[in-house]
Write a protein that holds these residues in place. Structure first.
Motif, PDB file in Angstrom:
ATOM      1  N   PHE A  70     -45.968  -6.923   8.038  1.00  0.00           N
ATOM      2  CA  PHE A  70     -47.392  -6.617   7.888  1.00  0.00           C
ATOM      3  C   PHE A  70     -48.139  -7.166   9.096  1.00  0.00           C
ATOM      4  CE2 PHE A  70     -51.442  -8.011   5.519  1.00  0.00           C
ATOM      5  CZ  PHE A  70     -52.079  -6.797   5.764  1.00  0.00           C
ATOM      6  N   VAL A  71     -48.912  -6.283   9.747  1.00  0.00           N
ATOM      7  CA  VAL A  71     -49.653  -6.675  10.945  1.00  0.00           C
ATOM      8  C   VAL A  71     -51.126  -6.921  10.648  1.00  0.00           C
ATOM      9  CG1 VAL A  71     -50.382  -5.980  13.269  1.00  0.00           C
ATOM     10  CG2 VAL A  71     -48.068  -5.438  12.464  1.00  0.00           C
ATOM     11  N   ALA A  72     -51.812  -5.925  10.076  1.00  0.00           N
ATOM     12  CA  ALA A  72     -53.265  -6.035   9.933  1.00  0.00           C
ATOM     13  C   ALA A  72     -53.764  -5.059   8.879  1.00  0.00           C
ATOM     14  CB  ALA A  72     -53.953  -5.746  11.268  1.00  0.00           C
ATOM     15  N   SER A  73     -54.963  -5.331   8.370  1.00  0.00           N
ATOM     16  CA  SER A  73     -55.660  -4.402   7.480  1.00  0.00           C
ATOM     17  C   SER A  73     -57.025  -4.096   8.076  1.00  0.00           C
ATOM     18  CB  SER A  73     -55.808  -4.988   6.076  1.00  0.00           C
ATOM     19  OG  SER A  73     -56.594  -6.168   6.099  1.00  0.00           O
ATOM     20  N   ILE A  74     -57.453  -2.837   7.952  1.00  0.00           N
ATOM     21  CA  ILE A  74     -58.712  -2.371   8.513  1.00  0.00           C
ATOM     22  C   ILE A  74     -59.576  -1.815   7.390  1.00  0.00           C
ATOM     23  CG2 ILE A  74     -59.817  -0.905  10.240  1.00  0.00           C
ATOM     24  CD1 ILE A  74     -57.810  -2.935  11.381  1.00  0.00           C
ATOM     25  N   ASP A  75     -60.806  -2.303   7.287  1.00  0.00           N
ATOM     26  CA  ASP A  75     -61.778  -1.789   6.317  1.00  0.00           C
ATOM     27  C   ASP A  75     -62.520  -0.637   6.982  1.00  0.00           C
ATOM     28  OD1 ASP A  75     -63.796  -1.271   4.546  1.00  0.00           O
ATOM     29  OD2 ASP A  75     -64.606  -3.300   4.506  1.00  0.00           O
ATOM     30  N   LEU A  76     -62.185   0.580   6.593  1.00  0.00           N
ATOM     31  CA  LEU A  76     -62.739   1.744   7.273  1.00  0.00           C
ATOM     32  C   LEU A  76     -64.247   1.865   7.089  1.00  0.00           C
ATOM     33  CD1 LEU A  76     -59.919   4.337   6.479  1.00  0.00           C
ATOM     34  CD2 LEU A  76     -60.345   3.149   8.634  1.00  0.00           C
ATOM     35  N   ALA A  77     -64.759   1.408   5.962  1.00  0.00           N
ATOM     36  CA  ALA A  77     -66.207   1.487   5.733  1.00  0.00           C
ATOM     37  C   ALA A  77     -66.974   0.567   6.666  1.00  0.00           C
ATOM     38  CB  ALA A  77     -66.529   1.148   4.275  1.00  0.00           C
ATOM     39  N   ALA A  78     -66.306  -0.462   7.188  1.00  0.00           N
ATOM     40  CA  ALA A  78     -66.975  -1.432   8.054  1.00  0.00           C
ATOM     41  C   ALA A  78     -66.932  -1.049   9.522  1.00  0.00           C
ATOM     42  CB  ALA A  78     -66.342  -2.815   7.865  1.00  0.00           C
ATOM     43  N   LEU A  79     -66.119  -0.043   9.882  1.00  0.00           N
ATOM     44  CA  LEU A  79     -66.069   0.378  11.282  1.00  0.00           C
ATOM     45  C   LEU A  79     -67.435   0.912  11.704  1.00  0.00           C
ATOM     46  CD1 LEU A  79     -62.680   2.276  11.772  1.00  0.00           C
ATOM     47  CD2 LEU A  79     -63.356   0.103  12.808  1.00  0.00           C
TER      48      LEU A  79
END
Length: 264
Positions: free
Chosen positions: A72-81
């Motif tokens: 596991f590398v990273a998680s991205i919150d798409l709503a916060a982009l």
């Protein structure tokens, strides 16, 4: 090109014109620029944007998603982009979870994966070390060296010049990038094109299911991780998550192919 992108590229344009490069050629080159989200950690240069995810942290997955076979590398919150941070047709919310093993393999093996977790989906915490089922000490040490902590996003601009040393002064990047063009430490060829050729070989070898186009224009860079910036012993390693445009539109993130460049 947005006004913000033109502002970011203004120093390059001014320098090119000062060197008597024809204006039409300069504008043609600038026309290839693509927006991207540059993700940095606290303390990194440019690391003052909104928090949009994190390196590492707990691994939270829906119950019906199998344990990934890569770290596991990273998680991205798409709503916060930030709005219009990329030109990719990403979902407006939910999370992207990125997985990768930052080491080269044979020509038909994907070295990572992507899981999309829609907003509101019930998740449970998983063992972050499940991928290392044989408990290899070297691989365990590598994973423990993965970066941890919040990721902040700034709007960036990306040009199709894939050698890191050449592009750094034009479009500085962080360790993780969403969208734009891929880049590597010492290679001038297009990493996405290399990844596509490997995906085609994987399909031909029966190691990758579904339609795989050999036309690079049918693919986009989903994310780039300059692992060599973070993981000791893996200097120069770059991870490229690429996906066919039609799969991205359909949100089939399980169809993401992961390619790695590493020059140990």
């Amino acid at each position: 090109m947005t006004p913000d992108m033109r502002d970011l590229l203004r120093p390059f344009r001014d320098e090119a014109i000062a060197r008597d490069i024809p204006v039409d050629d300069v504008e043609r080159w600038l026309g290839t620029a693509r927006p991207c989200a540059v993700l940095t950690r606290d303390g990194d240069r440019g690391g003052d944007g909104p928090v949009v995810g994190r390196f590492g942290g707990p691994l939270l997955l829906p119950a019906d998603v199998p344990d990934p076979v890569h770290p596991f590398v990273a998680s991205i919150d798409l709503a916060a982009l930030p709005a219009d941070a990329t030109d990719l047709p990403l979902p407006p919310d939910g999370r992207l979870l990125l997985f990768a093993f930052p080491e080269t393999a044979n020509d038909y093996e994907t070295m990572g994966s992507v899981v999309y977790v829609p907003a509101g989906t019930a998740v449970t915490e998983r063992d972050r070390n499940a991928w290392n089922s044989f408990d290899f000490e070297d691989e365990k040490a590598m994973f423990e060296a993965f970066p941890q902590g919040p990721l902040r996003a700034t709007a960036g601009v990306s040009l199709p010049y894939h050698h890191a040393a050449a592009r750094g002064a034009i479009a500085p990047a962080g360790p993780l990038q969403i969208g734009g063009y891929a880049w590597e430490e010492a290679i001038c060829t297009d990493p996405v094109a290399d990844a596509v050729s490997h995906a085609v070989k994987a399909a031909e070898a029966g190691r990758w299911d579904g339609r795989v186009s050999g036309d690079v224009s049918d693919w986009v860079l989903l994310a780039d991780w300059q692992a060599g910036m973070d993981v000791e012993g893996w200097e120069s390693a770059s991870v490229h998550w690429v996906i066919q445009r039609e799969d991205l539109v359909a949100r089939r993130f399980d169809r993401t192919f992961t390619d790695v460049f590493w020059n140990p």
